[in-house]
Design a protein around this motif. Sequence first.
Motif, PDB file in Angstrom:
ATOM      1  N   ARG A   2     -30.137  -1.433 -14.537  1.00 36.59           N
ATOM      2  CA  ARG A   2     -30.613  -0.507 -15.312  1.00 36.59           C
ATOM      3  C   ARG A   2     -30.600   1.431 -13.894  1.00 36.59           C
ATOM      4  O   ARG A   2     -30.085   0.554 -12.902  1.00 36.59           O
ATOM      5  N   ARG A  31     -23.140   1.716 -23.606  1.00 35.62           N
ATOM      6  CA  ARG A  31     -24.851   1.505 -23.951  1.00 35.62           C
ATOM      7  C   ARG A  31     -24.976  -0.300 -24.688  1.00 35.62           C
ATOM      8  O   ARG A  31     -24.285  -0.677 -25.265  1.00 35.62           O
ATOM      9  N   LEU A  32     -26.212  -1.105 -23.974  1.00 31.44           N
ATOM     10  CA  LEU A  32     -26.652  -1.974 -25.146  1.00 31.44           C
ATOM     11  C   LEU A  32     -26.802  -1.536 -26.837  1.00 31.44           C
ATOM     12  O   LEU A  32     -27.566  -0.625 -26.919  1.00 31.44           O
ATOM     13  N   PRO A  33     -27.001  -2.568 -27.482  1.00 30.38           N
ATOM     14  CA  PRO A  33     -27.510  -2.381 -28.942  1.00 30.38           C
ATOM     15  C   PRO A  33     -29.045  -1.705 -29.235  1.00 30.38           C
ATOM     16  O   PRO A  33     -29.187  -1.472 -30.104  1.00 30.38           O
ATOM     17  N   ASN A  34     -29.589  -2.186 -27.946  1.00 30.62           N
ATOM     18  CA  ASN A  34     -31.396  -1.968 -28.002  1.00 30.62           C
ATOM     19  C   ASN A  34     -31.556  -0.330 -28.087  1.00 30.62           C
ATOM     20  O   ASN A  34     -32.209   0.522 -27.097  1.00 30.62           O
ATOM     21  N   GLY A  35     -30.350   0.892 -27.000  1.00 27.64           N
ATOM     22  CA  GLY A  35     -29.877   2.206 -26.565  1.00 27.64           C
ATOM     23  C   GLY A  35     -30.038   1.924 -25.360  1.00 27.64           C
ATOM     24  O   GLY A  35     -29.380   2.897 -24.816  1.00 27.64           O
ATOM     25  N   TYR A  36     -30.595   1.227 -24.551  1.00 26.99           N
ATOM     26  CA  TYR A  36     -30.295   0.961 -22.770  1.00 26.99           C
ATOM     27  C   TYR A  36     -28.592   1.289 -22.934  1.00 26.99           C
ATOM     28  O   TYR A  36     -27.614   0.372 -23.026  1.00 26.99           O
ATOM     29  N   THR A  38     -26.215   0.242 -19.632  1.00 24.88           N
ATOM     30  CA  THR A  38     -26.198  -0.200 -18.470  1.00 24.88           C
ATOM     31  C   THR A  38     -25.185  -0.505 -17.257  1.00 24.88           C
ATOM     32  O   THR A  38     -24.180  -0.578 -17.642  1.00 24.88           O
TER      33      THR A  38
END
Length: 253
Positions: A2, A31-36, A38
């Motif tokens: 993060r 971005r990961l599928p959850n929006g974060y 990485t």
Amino acid sequence: MRIGELADAVGVTTRTVRHYHHQGLLPEPERLPNGYRTYTLRHVVVLARIRRLTELGLGLAEVRDVLADEAGKDLAEVLEELDADLARQEAAIAERRARLRTLLEAEGGLPAEGPVSPELAALFADMAHVSDSPMARRDREMLALLENTVAPQDREQLLGALRGALGSPEAVARAHHAYALLDDLADVGVDDPRVAEAARALADCIPADMLPDDETVLDPGHSMLRAFYADFAPAQAEAIREAMRLVARGRRP
């Protein structure tokens, strides 16, 4: 990884990381599928390099040149330019420190008019006994202004003329007398007979070569002159104008 973990790993703030994103220095992560977002080890390497380069003194535009895939300059060239620039700054700082040391070590201390050359400070010290004269204080302020605004060659001419005008106890006494006469004009009218007396006394103190060759000091429409005369009481201003006229007439063939 993060953004907080990336920032901690390199020793910067998350705000700095976002600023480097905005400046195009640090690539945006996927971005990961959850929006974060990485971050990868590659981001750590680039961010650490940016930090090292900025700590060396490079601006962000120079850092961008170094990091760009088709950089116009390689790192060695950028660092050589930075080293040359720092050397110039170092020389300028050394010169300024030498000037400050000269001022701080001047005999008699710094004059109230602010930093002036050692030559002008010495002349002010010779006139210390008239420091209670309002006109003398204004004169010193004006001389300090002239020294800091005229061209270098004109500055040398000014200092030479002042040394000649105040280079003897008799000359200093004449200046003291002229200042006293001018001080007495603070609350009188321009038709007071003392105006002419003060003008003659002041003219005796002004070296002819202190006036410009084109006699702009006699131009009533000159904006700087208007501001200069407006700083005096009317009778004082008239005495100074008349003194300039007397000096100008005296040097005409």
